[in-house]
Motif scaffolding. Structure first.
Motif, PDB file in Angstrom:
ATOM      1  N   MET A 195     -13.459  33.241  18.599  1.00 48.10           N
ATOM      2  CA  MET A 195     -13.576  33.274  20.062  1.00 48.10           C
ATOM      3  C   MET A 195     -12.303  33.874  20.634  1.00 48.10           C
ATOM      4  N   SER A 196     -12.454  34.917  21.401  1.00 43.88           N
ATOM      5  CA  SER A 196     -11.260  35.538  21.956  1.00 43.88           C
ATOM      6  C   SER A 196     -11.048  35.110  23.405  1.00 43.88           C
ATOM      7  N   THR A 197      -9.801  35.057  23.757  1.00 44.60           N
ATOM      8  CA  THR A 197      -9.439  34.687  25.116  1.00 44.60           C
ATOM      9  C   THR A 197      -9.757  35.820  26.080  1.00 44.60           C
ATOM     10  N   LEU A 198      -9.598  37.033  25.569  1.00 40.18           N
ATOM     11  CA  LEU A 198      -9.672  38.178  26.455  1.00 40.18           C
ATOM     12  C   LEU A 198     -10.257  39.350  25.680  1.00 40.18           C
ATOM     13  N   ASN A 199     -11.236  40.010  26.232  1.00 39.64           N
ATOM     14  CA  ASN A 199     -11.764  41.191  25.558  1.00 39.64           C
ATOM     15  C   ASN A 199     -12.357  42.156  26.564  1.00 39.64           C
ATOM     16  N   GLY A 200     -12.490  43.393  26.105  1.00 42.69           N
ATOM     17  CA  GLY A 200     -13.011  44.395  27.011  1.00 42.69           C
ATOM     18  C   GLY A 200     -13.334  45.679  26.287  1.00 42.69           C
ATOM     19  N   SER A 201     -13.730  46.676  27.040  1.00 39.54           N
ATOM     20  CA  SER A 201     -14.096  47.965  26.463  1.00 39.54           C
ATOM     21  C   SER A 201     -13.997  49.049  27.521  1.00 39.54           C
ATOM     22  N   CYS A 202     -14.087  50.289  27.035  1.00 38.67           N
ATOM     23  CA  CYS A 202     -14.162  51.422  27.950  1.00 38.67           C
ATOM     24  C   CYS A 202     -15.580  51.560  28.485  1.00 38.67           C
ATOM     25  N   LEU A 203     -15.782  52.547  29.337  1.00 36.14           N
ATOM     26  CA  LEU A 203     -17.098  52.731  29.959  1.00 36.14           C
ATOM     27  C   LEU A 203     -18.188  53.038  28.938  1.00 36.14           C
ATOM     28  N   CYS A 204     -17.886  53.907  27.954  1.00 37.44           N
ATOM     29  CA  CYS A 204     -18.928  54.297  26.997  1.00 37.44           C
ATOM     30  C   CYS A 204     -19.074  53.307  25.850  1.00 37.44           C
ATOM     31  N   GLY A 205     -18.095  52.418  25.685  1.00 38.16           N
ATOM     32  CA  GLY A 205     -18.179  51.409  24.637  1.00 38.16           C
ATOM     33  C   GLY A 205     -17.603  51.839  23.306  1.00 38.16           C
ATOM     34  N   ASN A 206     -17.083  53.063  23.211  1.00 41.17           N
ATOM     35  CA  ASN A 206     -16.513  53.538  21.941  1.00 41.17           C
ATOM     36  C   ASN A 206     -15.229  52.811  21.575  1.00 41.17           C
ATOM     37  N   VAL A 207     -14.510  52.315  22.569  1.00 39.98           N
ATOM     38  CA  VAL A 207     -13.267  51.592  22.311  1.00 39.98           C
ATOM     39  C   VAL A 207     -13.416  50.165  22.835  1.00 39.98           C
ATOM     40  N   GLN A 208     -13.112  49.217  21.943  1.00 42.87           N
ATOM     41  CA  GLN A 208     -13.191  47.815  22.326  1.00 42.87           C
ATOM     42  C   GLN A 208     -11.895  47.136  21.919  1.00 42.87           C
ATOM     43  N   TYR A 209     -11.486  46.137  22.671  1.00 41.55           N
ATOM     44  CA  TYR A 209     -10.256  45.421  22.322  1.00 41.55           C
ATOM     45  C   TYR A 209     -10.474  43.933  22.550  1.00 41.55           C
ATOM     46  N   SER A 210      -9.634  43.151  21.877  1.00 43.00           N
ATOM     47  CA  SER A 210      -9.688  41.708  22.073  1.00 43.00           C
ATOM     48  C   SER A 210      -8.371  41.089  21.645  1.00 43.00           C
ATOM     49  N   THR A 211      -8.095  39.929  22.151  1.00 40.15           N
ATOM     50  CA  THR A 211      -6.930  39.169  21.730  1.00 40.15           C
ATOM     51  C   THR A 211      -7.210  37.690  21.925  1.00 40.15           C
ATOM     52  N   LEU A 212      -6.595  36.904  21.066  1.00 42.68           N
ATOM     53  CA  LEU A 212      -6.690  35.449  21.210  1.00 42.68           C
ATOM     54  C   LEU A 212      -5.596  34.928  22.122  1.00 42.68           C
ATOM     55  N   ALA A 213      -4.603  35.781  22.367  1.00 41.50           N
ATOM     56  CA  ALA A 213      -3.456  35.332  23.169  1.00 41.50           C
ATOM     57  C   ALA A 213      -3.829  35.231  24.645  1.00 41.50           C
ATOM     58  N   ALA A 214      -3.260  34.266  25.289  1.00 40.70           N
ATOM     59  CA  ALA A 214      -3.488  34.108  26.721  1.00 40.70           C
ATOM     60  C   ALA A 214      -2.666  35.153  27.484  1.00 40.70           C
TER      61      ALA A 214
END
Ligand code: ZN
Ligand code: ZN
Length: 137
Positions: A1-20
């Motif tokens: 479970m990540s605290t924070l995650n997101g992506s670009c508009l097309c979805g090719n790049v995604q990121y996440s982190t457990l850090a607050a």
């Protein structure tokens, strides 16, 4: 479970982190206006440690920020979304662009920076700390 995650508009790049996230700051510098195609960027400061990026089309561009030191801006080369920045004056942190988060609704901006270059038609909450240039301390 990540605290924070997101992506670009097309979805090719995604990121996440457990850090607050440490803080949310609104930046009105002219470079953020250019890169975002908008009037300001909303940056969520997160530790670089534990920040994971998956993507086939991550690109970056470095230019000197308001401090005169490099800011490297990461973006999706397919759809052009600005994703996050590495700022020389803030080692160990990434400034994640809030608009790319899967859910940005819980964010509470703590301060505004580069208010000297803010557009006159942008309403800034002056009850928050407003720096005319960079955050200096
Ligand atoms: Zn994309
Ligand atoms: Zn900026």
């Amino acid at each position: 479970m990540s605290t924070l995650n997101g992506s670009c508009l097309c979805g090719n790049v995604q990121y996440s982190t457990l850090a607050a996230p440490l803080m949310t700051a609104v930046c009105h510098c002219s470079d953020c206006q250019k890169q975002s195609g908008s009037a300001f960027s909303v940056n969520v400061l997160v530790p670089t440690e534990g920040f994971e990026v998956e993507g086939r089309s991550l690109s970056s561009y470095a230019s000197n920020g308001g401090s005169g030191l490099p800011v490297r801006r990461f973006f999706c080369s397919t759809c052009g979304s600005a994703l996050y920045s590495a700022i020389t004056t803030m080692p160990g942190l990434f400034a994640v662009k809030a608009g790319t988060l899967s859910d940005a609704s819980a964010l509470t901006p703590a301060l505004h920076m580069f208010c000297a270059s803010a557009q006159p038609w942008v309403a800034i909450d002056r009850t928050l700390t407003c720096y005319e240039q960079a955050v200096t301390e």
